[in-house]
Design a protein around this motif. Sequence first.
Motif, mmCIF file in Angstrom:
data_model
loop_
_atom_site.group_PDB
_atom_site.id
_atom_site.type_symbol
_atom_site.label_atom_id
_atom_site.label_comp_id
_atom_site.label_asym_id
_atom_site.label_seq_id
_atom_site.Cartn_x
_atom_site.Cartn_y
_atom_site.Cartn_z
ATOM 1 N N HIS A 22 0.942 -1.213 0.484
ATOM 2 C CA HIS A 22 0.175 -0.308 -0.065
ATOM 3 C C HIS A 22 0.849 1.095 -0.145
ATOM 4 O O HIS A 22 1.477 1.101 0.726
ATOM 5 C CB HIS A 22 -0.965 0.027 1.055
ATOM 6 C CG HIS A 22 -2.293 1.142 1.719
ATOM 7 N ND1 HIS A 22 -3.202 0.686 1.407
ATOM 8 C CD2 HIS A 22 -2.551 1.715 0.663
ATOM 9 C CE1 HIS A 22 -4.364 1.255 1.561
ATOM 10 N NE2 HIS A 22 -3.698 2.454 0.970
ATOM 11 N N HIS B 269 -7.633 -0.902 5.146
ATOM 12 C CA HIS B 269 -7.199 -0.512 6.405
ATOM 13 C C HIS B 269 -9.478 -0.400 6.643
ATOM 14 O O HIS B 269 -9.968 0.076 6.996
ATOM 15 C CB HIS B 269 -7.474 0.882 5.870
ATOM 16 C CG HIS B 269 -7.404 1.861 4.892
ATOM 17 N ND1 HIS B 269 -9.050 1.789 4.928
ATOM 18 C CD2 HIS B 269 -6.844 2.508 4.281
ATOM 19 C CE1 HIS B 269 -8.851 2.546 3.703
ATOM 20 N NE2 HIS B 269 -7.854 3.276 3.545
ATOM 21 N N GLU C 290 -5.588 1.054 -5.718
ATOM 22 C CA GLU C 290 -6.323 1.310 -4.388
ATOM 23 C C GLU C 290 -7.552 2.327 -4.805
ATOM 24 O O GLU C 290 -7.818 3.207 -4.933
ATOM 25 C CB GLU C 290 -6.451 2.132 -3.427
ATOM 26 C CG GLU C 290 -6.788 2.313 -1.731
ATOM 27 C CD GLU C 290 -6.289 3.357 -0.884
ATOM 28 O OE1 GLU C 290 -5.525 3.830 -0.985
ATOM 29 O OE2 GLU C 290 -6.813 2.706 0.425
ATOM 30 N N SER D 254 -11.435 0.391 -1.088
ATOM 31 C CA SER D 254 -11.651 1.107 0.512
ATOM 32 C C SER D 254 -13.112 1.555 0.841
ATOM 33 O O SER D 254 -13.086 2.064 -0.813
ATOM 34 C CB SER D 254 -10.394 1.531 0.344
ATOM 35 O OG SER D 254 -9.269 1.574 0.613
ATOM 36 N N HIS E 238 -13.809 5.118 2.407
ATOM 37 C CA HIS E 238 -13.828 6.432 2.732
ATOM 38 C C HIS E 238 -14.968 7.485 3.104
ATOM 39 O O HIS E 238 -14.676 8.632 3.241
ATOM 40 C CB HIS E 238 -12.409 7.194 1.976
ATOM 41 C CG HIS E 238 -11.698 6.281 1.762
ATOM 42 N ND1 HIS E 238 -11.035 5.766 0.228
ATOM 43 C CD2 HIS E 238 -10.273 6.535 2.184
ATOM 44 C CE1 HIS E 238 -9.890 5.204 0.664
ATOM 45 N NE2 HIS E 238 -9.220 5.370 1.244
ATOM 46 N N HIS F 45 -4.431 5.830 -5.119
ATOM 47 C CA HIS F 45 -5.497 6.366 -5.034
ATOM 48 C C HIS F 45 -5.927 6.238 -6.684
ATOM 49 O O HIS F 45 -5.511 7.171 -7.781
ATOM 50 C CB HIS F 45 -5.903 7.319 -4.883
ATOM 51 C CG HIS F 45 -6.144 7.468 -3.334
ATOM 52 N ND1 HIS F 45 -6.770 6.649 -2.048
ATOM 53 C CD2 HIS F 45 -4.882 8.379 -2.122
ATOM 54 C CE1 HIS F 45 -6.089 6.595 -0.418
ATOM 55 N NE2 HIS F 45 -5.193 7.637 -1.218
ATOM 56 N N ASP G 276 0.626 2.467 3.772
ATOM 57 C CA ASP G 276 -0.262 3.119 3.104
ATOM 58 C C ASP G 276 0.729 4.400 3.525
ATOM 59 O O ASP G 276 0.414 5.619 4.274
ATOM 60 C CB ASP G 276 -1.859 3.578 4.319
ATOM 61 C CG ASP G 276 -2.344 3.950 3.570
ATOM 62 O OD1 ASP G 276 -2.368 4.196 1.973
ATOM 63 O OD2 ASP G 276 -3.984 4.056 4.182
HETATM 64 ZN ZN ZN Z 1 -6.734 4.264 2.244
#
Ligand code: ZN
Length: 286
Positions: free
Chosen positions: A10, A160, A86, A112, A114, A43, A232
């Motif tokens: 990550h 996460h 991600e 993920s 968010h 991202h 991350d």
């Molecule tokens: Zn994230």
Amino acid sequence: MKFQAVPDYHMHTPRCNHAIGTVTEYAEAALLVGLEEIGMSDHSPMPEGFDKAWRMDRSELDAYLNEVSEAQNIFAGRLDIKMGLEADFHPGTESYVKEMIAAHDWDYVIGSVHYIDAWGFDNPDEVKQWEVWDVEDAYCAYYELVAASAGSGLFDIIGHPDLIKKFGHRPPLDSQRVLDAEERMLVAVKKADVALEVSSAGLRKPVCEVYPHARIIARAAELEIPVSFGSDAHAPGEVGHAMDVCLGMLEMCGIHEVAAFSGRERRMQSIKRKTSVTQKSVSAGT
Ligand SMILES: [Zn+2]
Ligand SMILES: [Zn+2]
């Protein structure tokens, strides 16, 4: 480090507008801290209007892929660099994400959560919303979304998995609603046969704790859910951050292997303790 290094899957690039460092710099940093395998996972682009400021634009995707493949060539034989991404899980965006993932060859895709509806709950600019939300409601809504992300079939790794705690807002420890939602999330992850990310990023956030909580890791161990490691990293200096702490937690929970990925195929890799100098000299003397 007490443990031999495992892959760190990550890390980000400046294309997401909140990270620094080239892929080459991340790779150099990985070698410095003794890693043999990393994966970039910036991202991803998302449909127009979704969280635009915090991710690469679709027009930047090719440059990202090229930068990672160039680094793969430069570091060949020294460091294995995986091509990852991600992506966000957000109801209504699944077909876009599916099409984007299908258009390229990935070693793995992290999914993920968010956002809860329009609320970027982990965004420092939106932290005031925590005054409006009931903490238990927020946790339950979050875990339902994480469960759905696993069930979507889009992802290889669930990123996460209790990010909702980032700023330290906690439901009561005995909140049965939250514990039930957590359990449903884990069962969904198990059913979908995806890996759960154990992330050191939480240690660098107000909550000051590994994602996910040790209770969740222990339950994942019981359910035999595979786990992977991620720092991350949003800067080269964060590569491999607190890997030892995370591997120690896994060991404590009875987990002795982590997931590694290639072309979206998962294989398990043993977590090995390093033989310390003292142990060596003791055994040499007996
Ligand atoms: Zn994230
Ligand atoms: Zn980020």
